[in-house]
Design a protein around this motif. Structure first.
Motif, PDB file in Angstrom:
ATOM      1  N   UNK A   1       6.394   1.082   8.209  1.00 48.27           N
ATOM      2  CA  UNK A   1       6.334   1.492   6.809  1.00 48.27           C
ATOM      3  C   UNK A   1       7.678   2.064   6.382  1.00 48.27           C
ATOM      4  N   UNK A   2       7.874   2.144   5.084  1.00 48.30           N
ATOM      5  CA  UNK A   2       9.045   2.802   4.506  1.00 48.30           C
ATOM      6  C   UNK A   2       8.589   4.180   4.040  1.00 48.30           C
ATOM      7  N   UNK A   3       9.310   5.203   4.457  1.00 48.63           N
ATOM      8  CA  UNK A   3       8.928   6.576   4.152  1.00 48.63           C
ATOM      9  C   UNK A   3      10.012   7.217   3.291  1.00 48.63           C
ATOM     10  N   UNK A   4       9.583   7.822   2.200  1.00 49.34           N
ATOM     11  CA  UNK A   4      10.496   8.497   1.280  1.00 49.34           C
ATOM     12  C   UNK A   4      10.050   9.940   1.145  1.00 49.34           C
ATOM     13  N   UNK A   5      11.001  10.864   1.167  1.00 47.77           N
ATOM     14  CA  UNK A   5      10.716  12.282   0.988  1.00 47.77           C
ATOM     15  C   UNK A   5      11.226  12.702  -0.384  1.00 47.77           C
ATOM     16  N   UNK A   6      10.327  13.207  -1.196  1.00 46.22           N
ATOM     17  CA  UNK A   6      10.661  13.622  -2.552  1.00 46.22           C
ATOM     18  C   UNK A   6      10.670  15.136  -2.621  1.00 46.22           C
ATOM     19  N   UNK A   7      11.761  15.687  -3.109  1.00 41.53           N
ATOM     20  CA  UNK A   7      11.871  17.143  -3.197  1.00 41.53           C
ATOM     21  C   UNK A   7      11.888  17.633  -4.632  1.00 41.53           C
ATOM     22  N   UNK A   8      11.727  16.760  -5.595  1.00 44.61           N
ATOM     23  CA  UNK A   8      11.792  17.144  -7.000  1.00 44.61           C
ATOM     24  C   UNK A   8      10.437  17.565  -7.557  1.00 44.61           C
TER      25      UNK A   8
ATOM     26  N   UNK B   1       0.851  -1.187   0.000  1.00 37.77           N
ATOM     27  CA  UNK B   1       0.000   0.000   0.000  1.00 37.77           C
ATOM     28  C   UNK B   1       0.886   1.236   0.000  1.00 37.77           C
ATOM     29  N   UNK B   2       0.418   2.295  -0.639  1.00 39.20           N
ATOM     30  CA  UNK B   2       1.174   3.539  -0.717  1.00 39.20           C
ATOM     31  C   UNK B   2       0.239   4.733  -0.530  1.00 39.20           C
ATOM     32  N   UNK B   3       0.743   5.750   0.146  1.00 35.25           N
ATOM     33  CA  UNK B   3       0.029   7.020   0.246  1.00 35.25           C
ATOM     34  C   UNK B   3       1.012   8.143  -0.086  1.00 35.25           C
ATOM     35  N   UNK B   4       0.480   9.227  -0.611  1.00 32.75           N
ATOM     36  CA  UNK B   4       1.254  10.432  -0.897  1.00 32.75           C
ATOM     37  C   UNK B   4       0.589  11.585  -0.151  1.00 32.75           C
ATOM     38  N   UNK B   5       1.402  12.410   0.496  1.00 31.43           N
ATOM     39  CA  UNK B   5       0.879  13.618   1.118  1.00 31.43           C
ATOM     40  C   UNK B   5       1.974  14.673   1.150  1.00 31.43           C
TER      41      UNK B   5
ATOM     42  N   UNK C   1      -5.227   9.266   0.435  1.00 31.88           N
ATOM     43  CA  UNK C   1      -5.933   8.101  -0.104  1.00 31.88           C
ATOM     44  C   UNK C   1      -4.941   6.961  -0.281  1.00 31.88           C
ATOM     45  N   UNK C   2      -5.297   5.792   0.217  1.00 31.59           N
ATOM     46  CA  UNK C   2      -4.444   4.616   0.109  1.00 31.59           C
ATOM     47  C   UNK C   2      -4.598   3.987  -1.274  1.00 31.59           C
ATOM     48  N   UNK C   3      -3.468   3.752  -1.919  1.00 35.43           N
ATOM     49  CA  UNK C   3      -3.421   3.136  -3.238  1.00 35.43           C
ATOM     50  C   UNK C   3      -2.693   1.807  -3.151  1.00 35.43           C
ATOM     51  N   UNK C   4      -3.002   0.889  -4.045  1.00 37.83           N
ATOM     52  CA  UNK C   4      -2.287  -0.377  -4.096  1.00 37.83           C
ATOM     53  C   UNK C   4      -1.112  -0.262  -5.057  1.00 37.83           C
ATOM     54  N   UNK C   5       0.012  -0.791  -4.625  1.00 35.48           N
ATOM     55  CA  UNK C   5       1.224  -0.806  -5.448  1.00 35.48           C
ATOM     56  C   UNK C   5       1.510  -2.267  -5.772  1.00 35.48           C
ATOM     57  N   UNK C   6       1.308  -2.629  -7.029  1.00 30.84           N
ATOM     58  CA  UNK C   6       1.471  -4.029  -7.446  1.00 30.84           C
ATOM     59  C   UNK C   6       2.717  -4.184  -8.308  1.00 30.84           C
ATOM     60  N   UNK C   7       3.424  -5.284  -8.126  1.00 27.11           N
ATOM     61  CA  UNK C   7       4.580  -5.625  -8.940  1.00 27.11           C
ATOM     62  C   UNK C   7       5.565  -4.456  -9.051  1.00 27.11           C
ATOM     63  N   UNK C   8       6.021  -3.983  -7.925  1.00 30.13           N
ATOM     64  CA  UNK C   8       6.857  -2.781  -7.860  1.00 30.13           C
ATOM     65  C   UNK C   8       8.307  -3.017  -8.251  1.00 30.13           C
TER      66      UNK C   8
END
Length: 124
Positions: free
Chosen positions: A94-101, A67-71, A116-123
């Motif tokens: 969870x694994x948390x990544x901060x994107x600055x781009x 599962x993945x969320x973006x905020x 909103x929670x999204x499904x991440x399949x075959x990542x």
């Protein structure tokens, strides 16, 4: 010309102007959203194979669905991407990544709980 005839002609013109304005605003919002998503996914694509996939495999193995969320982050122009395994939600962090781009203007929620929670399949 009676009052209702006069009012009807004014309403028709006003309705047309409002419709044109809404059309322009909708087009502008759609373009802003497209620009934001393009920048977000372009930035994410740059580090997906080198940083993200490596961390996800180390944390969760070769899980079929995550599962993945973006905020929005607390820093202007920062997007938080949080990924977790729904099977181990209480036992693995969870694994948390901060994107600055990404652009500084964001349509993402500012509160984690509103994402909103999204499904991440075959990542991988």
């Amino acid at each position: 010309m009676g009052f209702f005839t006069w009012l009807g002609s004014k309403l028709d013109r006003l309705a047309g102007e409002v419709f044109n304005w809404l059309s322009d605003v909708t087009t502008w919002l759609a373009e802003k959203l497209r620009t934001f998503l393009t920048a977000l996914f372009t930035g994410l694509q740059k580090l997906w194979q080198t940083a993200v996939v490596t961390a996800l495999i180390a944390a969760f193995g070769f899980a079929s669905i995550l599962y993945v969320i973006f905020y929005a982050g607390s820093v202007l122009g920062e997007t938080i991407m949080e990924i977790w395994d729904p099977r181990y939600v209480n036992s693995k962090p969870s694994e948390v990544f901060k994107l600055k781009q990404v652009p500084q203007s964001t349509p993402l929620p500012t509160q984690r709980g509103e994402a909103k929670t999204l499904q991440l399949e075959d990542y991988y």
